[in-house]
Write an enzyme that holds these catalytic residues in place. Structure first.
Site, PDB file in Angstrom:
ATOM      1  N   TYR A  94      43.472  45.775  42.785  1.00 54.17           N
ATOM      2  CA  TYR A  94      44.346  45.199  42.612  1.00 54.17           C
ATOM      3  C   TYR A  94      46.034  45.454  42.257  1.00 54.17           C
ATOM      4  O   TYR A  94      45.441  46.153  41.578  1.00 54.17           O
ATOM      5  CB  TYR A  94      43.301  43.804  41.970  1.00 54.17           C
ATOM      6  CG  TYR A  94      42.473  43.565  41.795  1.00 54.17           C
ATOM      7  CD1 TYR A  94      42.252  42.155  42.985  1.00 54.17           C
ATOM      8  CD2 TYR A  94      41.154  43.498  41.206  1.00 54.17           C
ATOM      9  CE1 TYR A  94      40.861  42.054  43.368  1.00 54.17           C
ATOM     10  CE2 TYR A  94      40.134  43.796  41.816  1.00 54.17           C
ATOM     11  CZ  TYR A  94      39.673  42.868  42.819  1.00 54.17           C
ATOM     12  OH  TYR A  94      38.676  42.120  43.109  1.00 54.17           O
ATOM     13  N   GLN A 118      46.432  34.836  47.594  1.00 53.02           N
ATOM     14  CA  GLN A 118      45.284  35.106  47.829  1.00 53.02           C
ATOM     15  C   GLN A 118      44.837  36.167  47.299  1.00 53.02           C
ATOM     16  O   GLN A 118      45.577  37.480  47.925  1.00 53.02           O
ATOM     17  CB  GLN A 118      44.698  34.261  49.351  1.00 53.02           C
ATOM     18  CG  GLN A 118      43.729  34.205  49.257  1.00 53.02           C
ATOM     19  CD  GLN A 118      42.188  32.730  49.036  1.00 53.02           C
ATOM     20  OE1 GLN A 118      43.877  32.218  48.401  1.00 53.02           O
ATOM     21  NE2 GLN A 118      41.909  33.000  48.168  1.00 53.02           N
ATOM     22  N   LEU A 119      43.640  36.120  46.416  1.00 54.96           N
ATOM     23  CA  LEU A 119      43.381  37.238  45.205  1.00 54.96           C
ATOM     24  C   LEU A 119      42.858  38.212  46.786  1.00 54.96           C
ATOM     25  O   LEU A 119      41.732  37.868  47.259  1.00 54.96           O
ATOM     26  CB  LEU A 119      41.807  36.756  44.601  1.00 54.96           C
ATOM     27  CG  LEU A 119      41.525  37.994  43.575  1.00 54.96           C
ATOM     28  CD1 LEU A 119      42.621  39.015  43.033  1.00 54.96           C
ATOM     29  CD2 LEU A 119      40.052  37.676  43.479  1.00 54.96           C
ATOM     30  N   HIS A 120      42.911  39.772  46.570  1.00 57.57           N
ATOM     31  CA  HIS A 120      42.284  40.395  47.199  1.00 57.57           C
ATOM     32  C   HIS A 120      42.665  41.649  46.777  1.00 57.57           C
ATOM     33  O   HIS A 120      42.839  42.398  46.375  1.00 57.57           O
ATOM     34  CB  HIS A 120      43.832  40.153  49.374  1.00 57.57           C
ATOM     35  CG  HIS A 120      45.161  40.748  48.503  1.00 57.57           C
ATOM     36  ND1 HIS A 120      45.646  39.370  48.183  1.00 57.57           N
ATOM     37  CD2 HIS A 120      46.223  41.676  48.580  1.00 57.57           C
ATOM     38  CE1 HIS A 120      46.936  39.709  47.924  1.00 57.57           C
ATOM     39  NE2 HIS A 120      46.819  41.941  47.979  1.00 57.57           N
ATOM     40  N   LEU A 121      41.846  42.250  47.537  1.00 56.23           N
ATOM     41  CA  LEU A 121      41.011  43.370  46.959  1.00 56.23           C
ATOM     42  C   LEU A 121      41.711  44.332  47.753  1.00 56.23           C
ATOM     43  O   LEU A 121      41.247  44.541  48.942  1.00 56.23           O
ATOM     44  CB  LEU A 121      39.475  44.180  46.499  1.00 56.23           C
ATOM     45  CG  LEU A 121      39.335  44.995  46.768  1.00 56.23           C
ATOM     46  CD1 LEU A 121      39.629  46.213  44.202  1.00 56.23           C
ATOM     47  CD2 LEU A 121      37.537  45.359  46.434  1.00 56.23           C
TER      48      LEU A 121
END
Length: 786
Positions: free
Chosen positions: A673, A681-684
């Site tokens: 991350y 928006q949380l993103h990997l």
């Protein structure tokens, strides 16, 4: 596209005489035909193909439409290429039904046709924009969903990038249709094309665009039929005028005789028109390209052989423009009879590259904009080793034009210069060269000396001399590349600001996204979401709090409580950041993935996440695993309750890494991350470690994946499990650190040098990446499976 798109679908005649101009009814080997339809939405491409197929005189046809290629839904260019290849194998002729407005979009289909030795035709449905817009807006149930209010913007946007087809692209025949009558004639002609018939080669139906600039010009020559202005660019010679007049006369004679021009004459005339258009485009100030104007190095006072120097210039310049986008090189000389310009033009003409991005120009290098109409952001100076004014020639001219401000700025950068090297000097805003010509940088460069009356004479040792001259040009162009990267970033920011001031962001449709291109990374990511970008939204700059630098080990499980409290404060600061409208794209995908399930970039959708191709990948393989949980904008929002979600994202990342490794076992991957993501928006990130991508262009890109700014997924999960949150480092100073190899940690001056090193570096990865499966490879994945 439906029949309402345009083009009269009246039943075409099947008479063999129907083809009209250019028809050829010879009984030959019955070549297949690849017809590439060119035109914006609403021009009638689908109607054209369907009308021909409905009335075909025995020739089997296949229509390849990108709007329906994916089992009745929109697909990709690759799918279209495969479908076209399959149809050709079956002995069919093919219509390529997609917009194809840019040469790059057409090139692969042209190559496909040439590979199977088919005749490759272009039918350019060049109808007025208002006609295409009217049809697009009024139609319903369109295959590509280009209809309604959005259609007008889509058509206008695509027409801005329109490039008319040329025979030089590889077409054997080009037909221009500018109204319904032209379209009907073309439909009749192709309908009557039997299995053993062919059509004559050449260009047909193109309307006159005014006088053609005479002379076949490979490089920039500003047209002026009345006079020759020395500082305004190279003009055509009398011999070139004669050549042009002869070609024009020849074409007229052919037309009067009632026959079509031969393919050879058509190609020559087409080349004339192409060069004229290129000349006009080049002379104008193209703000999309950062331009370097440079003189020939070492060939004046240093007496370097012109023939050898021209070879070095062409090799170094063509190699540079092929590796770098959004840059332009211009070789400048004062004399219209310059032999170095002539030699360079002759040698460059034999190279395969975009001649609009490297060409020659006659004029004063210090007055290119004011008297030549050519905007150059950067100019090069053939300097002396002391970096002082004087000596005559280009060096004296540039220092005189720039004034004392350049002398002071140069002294701050360097005192002396060695042969084969260069130094870039920002031109102060107070300098006349900056104020009047728009020059932002001067790059001083020193080449090899063959003049025994000057220092460091090589005494005609051209083996060493050519090597040093190559180094000089390479150093010059590398310095320019660094400036150009900064220039492109500023230009994108200014474009965003202008859009913000007007309150308008142009929406886009899926078809435009597939075929179009945009230099702005943020804009590209927003292309996925046409429905959320309305005219009422403003393009905001990202708002971030000023944060102090905090250096601590990522993933330390025994950090003191005080440090933990400081991290929590920083996390809170990041959580409170604001998001511009451009940064909402991933959020919209996560919340409403059903709207985008047919998009090329969507790889997987589940209840917990969406897997998406990064639209600006920084490596061969780069995908995002996006959380669908509302309220998780970034890693700073993650709590211990989200640990199961983090594990799900990680598992999905592993699955896709494994899939990519099955396709290419040489790759290695990291999952992680960004401390402060640019998109909400949380993103990997699942990214291969080759970093072989043209989208990786600057320090920020590089350091965001190779410094402490990038947090490994396994460390994040461990910290959230033990402490309830992840330790993040939001200081963006990390992104401005010097460029270092992620394997051997060697330092490099710029991205091109770094990429060149990475491609050859065999050093092992740092030991911390070899723990806890942070670095994924084919061997580690096999070990994990066993």
């Amino acid at each position: 596209m439906d029949p309402g798109e345009g083009g009269s679908p009246a039943a075409p005649s099947t008479s063999i005489a129907a083809p009209g101009p250019g028809a050829d009814t010879r009984e030959d080997a019955g070549k297949q035909v690849v017809v590439i339809l060119v035109g914006p939405p609403g021009s009638g491409k689908s109607t054209f193909a369907e009308a021909v197929m409905a009335a075909a005189a025995g020739r089997p046809w296949a229509r390849v439409c990108q709007d329906t290629i994916g089992k009745g839904k929109a697909g990709t260019k690759i799918q279209c290429l495969k479908a076209a290849a399959d149809a050709l194998k079956e002995g069919k002729s093919v219509f390529i039904d997609r917009c194809n407005l840019e040469r790059e979009q057409r090139s692969d289909f042209v190559k496909l046709g040439c590979t199977v030795q088919a005749d490759v035709h272009a039918v350019f449905l060049d109808l007025p924009a208002k006609v295409c817009i009217s049809r697009s807006v009024s139609r319903t149930s369109h295959e590509g969903n280009v209809q309604g209010g959005m259609a007008a913007m889509v058509v206008n946007r695509m027409l801005k990038n329109k490039q008319a087809p040329l025979l030089t692209e590889g077409f054997s025949r080009i037909t221009f249709c500018t109204d319904d009558d032209d379209i009907k004639k073309a439909v009749d002609m192709y309908s009557a094309l039997g299995p053993s018939h062919s059509l004559a080669s050449g260009v047909f139906g193109q309307k006159s665009k005014g006088p053609v600039q005479t002379g076949i010009m490979k490089f920039l020559k500003k047209a002026d039929t009345s006079s020759v202005n020395k500082s305004s660019g190279t003009m055509v010679t009398s011999s070139e005028r004669k050549t042009g007049q002869q070609n024009t006369t020849l074409k007229q004679e052919n037309l009067e005789a009632g026959g079509a021009c031969s393919m050879q004459v058509e190609k020559k005339l087409d080349n004339l028109k192409e060069k004229e258009e290129q000349s006009k485009e080049r002379v104008s100030s193209d703000t999309s390209l950062c331009t370097l104007a440079f003189p020939s190095i070492s060939t004046a006072d240093f007496q370097f052989d012109l023939e050898k120097a021209s070879e070095v210039i062409v090799d170094a310049a063509t190699d540079f423009v092929q590796k770098h986008d959004n840059v332009r090189l211009v070789l400048v000389d004062l004399s219209q009879k310059s032999r170095i310009l002539s030699l360079v033009k002759d040698k460059a003409a034999k190279k395969s590259f975009d001649s609009s991005r490297f060409f020659t120009f006659v004029g004063d290098i210090t007055q290119l904009h004011s008297k030549g109409g050519l905007q150059c952001n950067v100019i090069a100076n053939a300097a002396n080793w002391r970096l002082k004014p004087g000596g005559g020639g280009v060096n004296a001219a540039i220092f005189n034009a720039a004034g004392e401000a350049l002398q002071h700025a140069t002294k701050e950068c360097a005192d002396t210069l060695r042969p084969g090297n260069s130094v870039a000097v920002p031109v102060p805003s107070t300098s006349p060269l900056h104020q009047q010509e728009g020059v932002t940088h001067v790059i001083h460069v020193l080449g090899p000396n063959m003049n025994p009356m000057r220092p460091d004479c090589l005494k005609n040792d051209y083996t060493k001399g050519c090597k040093v001259l190559h180094e000089a040009y390479n150093s010059l162009f590398e310095n320019f590349a660094t400036i150009a990267q900064s220039y492109t970033g500023k230009q994108n920011d200014e474009t965003s600001s202008r859009k913000s001031a007007s309150g308008v962001i142009s929406p886009n449709d899926s078809k435009t996204k597939r075929e179009g291109s945009d230099d702005s990374e943020r804009t590209k990511k927003c292309k996925l979401l046409p429905s959320i970008l309305t005219s009422s939204q403003h393009h905001e700059r990202r708002g971030t709090n000023t944060l102090s630098y905090h250096d601590n080990s990522m993933g330390s499980s025994d950090a003191p409580n005080q440090a933990r409290e400081e991290d929590n404060k920083k996390n809170a600061a990041v959580t409170n950041k604001t998001w511009g409208s451009w940064a909402q794209s991933l959020y919209e995908v996560a919340m409403h993935p059903e709207k985008y399930k047919n998009a090329d970039s969507i790889l997987e959708i589940s209840d917990e996440f969406v897997v998406l191709k990064d639209l600006y990948p920084k490596a061969k393989r780069h995908v995002l695993v996006i959380s669908r949980t509302d309220g998780l904008d970034s890693l700073a929002d993650v709590k211990k309750a989200h640990l199961p979600l983090l594990r799900s994202l990680h598992s999905a990342g592993l699955k896709w890494a494994h899939k990519f490794l099955e396709e290419d076992a040489s790759l290695k991957f990291r999952l992680g991350y960004h401390s402060v993501p640019s998109m909400r928006q949380l993103h990997l990130h699942v990214i291969s470690q080759d970093f072989n991508s043209p989208s990786l262009k600057n320090k920020k890109h590089w350091n965001s994946f190779t410094s402490a700014f990038f947090l490994d997924s396994v460390d994040v999960m461990d910290e959230v499990d033990q402490h309830g949150s992840a330790t993040i480092n939001p200081d963006e100073k990390l992104l401005a650190m010097e460029l270092r190899c992620h394997r051997c940690r060697s330092a490099h001056p710029n991205i091109p040098k770094l990429k060149s090193h990475i491609a050859a570096c065999k050093s092992p990865f740092p030991s911390h990446l070899l723990k806890k499966d942070k670095l994924l490879s084919a061997s580690t994945m096999r070990a994990g499976c066993s």
